[in-house]
Scaffold this active site. Structure first.
Site, PDB file in Angstrom:
ATOM      1  N   GLY A  77      -9.085   4.275   8.067  1.00 47.57           N
ATOM      2  CA  GLY A  77      -8.532   2.950   7.847  1.00 47.57           C
ATOM      3  C   GLY A  77      -8.197   2.219   9.126  1.00 47.57           C
ATOM      4  O   GLY A  77      -8.489   2.676  10.232  1.00 47.57           O
ATOM      5  N   SER A 142      -0.510   1.518   0.469  1.00 44.73           N
ATOM      6  CA  SER A 142      -1.660   1.810   1.319  1.00 44.73           C
ATOM      7  C   SER A 142      -1.933   3.309   1.323  1.00 44.73           C
ATOM      8  O   SER A 142      -1.041   4.117   1.054  1.00 44.73           O
ATOM      9  CB  SER A 142      -1.416   1.310   2.749  1.00 44.73           C
ATOM     10  OG  SER A 142      -0.253   1.902   3.289  1.00 44.73           O
ATOM     11  N   LEU A 143      -3.179   3.651   1.631  1.00 46.70           N
ATOM     12  CA  LEU A 143      -3.618   5.040   1.690  1.00 46.70           C
ATOM     13  C   LEU A 143      -4.381   5.271   2.984  1.00 46.70           C
ATOM     14  O   LEU A 143      -5.082   4.382   3.468  1.00 46.70           O
ATOM     15  CB  LEU A 143      -4.558   5.380   0.531  1.00 46.70           C
ATOM     16  CG  LEU A 143      -4.097   5.142  -0.902  1.00 46.70           C
ATOM     17  CD1 LEU A 143      -5.233   5.492  -1.852  1.00 46.70           C
ATOM     18  CD2 LEU A 143      -2.890   5.982  -1.221  1.00 46.70           C
ATOM     19  N   GLY A 155      -1.555  10.361   4.134  1.00 41.42           N
ATOM     20  CA  GLY A 155      -1.267  10.203   2.712  1.00 41.42           C
ATOM     21  C   GLY A 155      -1.082   8.776   2.270  1.00 41.42           C
ATOM     22  O   GLY A 155      -1.928   7.924   2.546  1.00 41.42           O
ATOM     23  N   LEU A 156       0.038   8.489   1.590  1.00 42.11           N
ATOM     24  CA  LEU A 156       0.253   7.183   0.961  1.00 42.11           C
ATOM     25  C   LEU A 156       1.592   6.594   1.383  1.00 42.11           C
ATOM     26  O   LEU A 156       2.507   7.306   1.804  1.00 42.11           O
ATOM     27  CB  LEU A 156       0.186   7.308  -0.567  1.00 42.11           C
ATOM     28  CG  LEU A 156       1.243   8.161  -1.278  1.00 42.11           C
ATOM     29  CD1 LEU A 156       2.515   7.368  -1.565  1.00 42.11           C
ATOM     30  CD2 LEU A 156       0.687   8.730  -2.578  1.00 42.11           C
ATOM     31  N   CYS A 173      -4.544  -3.542   6.756  1.00 44.84           N
ATOM     32  CA  CYS A 173      -5.782  -2.806   6.481  1.00 44.84           C
ATOM     33  C   CYS A 173      -7.020  -3.588   6.909  1.00 44.84           C
ATOM     34  O   CYS A 173      -8.120  -3.349   6.400  1.00 44.84           O
ATOM     35  CB  CYS A 173      -5.848  -2.401   5.018  1.00 44.84           C
ATOM     36  SG  CYS A 173      -4.431  -1.410   4.517  1.00 44.84           S
TER      37      CYS A 173
END
Length: 218
Positions: A77, A142-143, A155-156, A173
């Site tokens: 990301g 978000s991840l 992770g998240l 992002c």
């Protein structure tokens, strides 16, 4: 032996507020040291204000404010923000041992947050072109993951009750003009602590674990 490894309890570490860099380094160290007997773990935490820039850095607009640290990290990301009032869960799983694909893991993370919001009357959805969870086009979670030898970390992050202003200094992002939202602004009366426990329950179920142990330290 395979059956025994598959049924080892999931370790949930409730860490409180942690230093981002130290936590990231701890994730790397745990993943590097894992063997076939290591427990899978979820780490629940919250961070002081920080921007993190993932491996997909092409065309990223760096923050327009300089009072919040920026750190380059090894997750997938682009750029995001972490801060108080946001639930962060790091997911340290042996995907090969569980027979789970990366896509299945991402879906489990997204579905657990979507289910949590649905319990409170809010319709949320994932997006194929931009991992995360969205409510009416605004991003609420978000991840980002990294895999080494099919073992995951990072992770998240779910926005609960936080100052969203730091998101204005970036393209969340990598999407210019992407709006962000949070649980509080949707009229849901949940503290970060309550939301975290509900989310842990749902994520544990989505991942297929029936036995878990809770610890408060790394």
């Amino acid at each position: 032996m395979q059956h025994e490894r598959m049924n080892r309890p999931l370790i949930i570490r409730t860490l409180g507020r942690t230093d981002y860099l130290a936590t990231w380094q701890a994730m790397q160290a745990y993943t590097q040291s894992r063997d076939e007997h290591s427990h899978d773990e979820l780490w629940l935490t919250e961070h002081a204000p920080i921007y993190t820039l993932g491996l997909n850095r092409k065309g990223v607009r760096l923050p327009s404010r300089h009072d919040i640290p920026l750190i380059e990290v090894d997750r997938g990301g682009k750029i995001t923000y972490h801060g108080p009032g946001q639930v962060v869960i790091y997911v340290l799983l042996d995907l090969k041992r569980r027979g789970m694909s990366v896509r299945s893991l991402v879906s489990a993370m997204e579905d657990s947050m979507i289910a949590l919001l649905a319990e409170h009357g809010v319709t949320a959805a994932a997006r194929a072109d931009a991992p995360g969870v969205y409510v009416e086009g605004a991003k609420i979670a978000s991840l980002g993951l990294r895999l080494k030898h099919q073992r995951s970390y990072h992770g998240l992050a779910l926005n609960i009750d936080m100052d969203l202003a730091p998101f204005l200094a970036i393209d969340p992002c990598g999407y210019q003009g992407l709006q962000v939202t949070q649980v509080r602004d949707l009229g849901i009366a949940l503290t970060s602590e309550a939301a975290a426990q509900k989310l842990l329950d749902k994520l544990t179920t989505q991942l297929g674990y029936t036995d878990r142990l809770t610890e408060n330290t790394l």
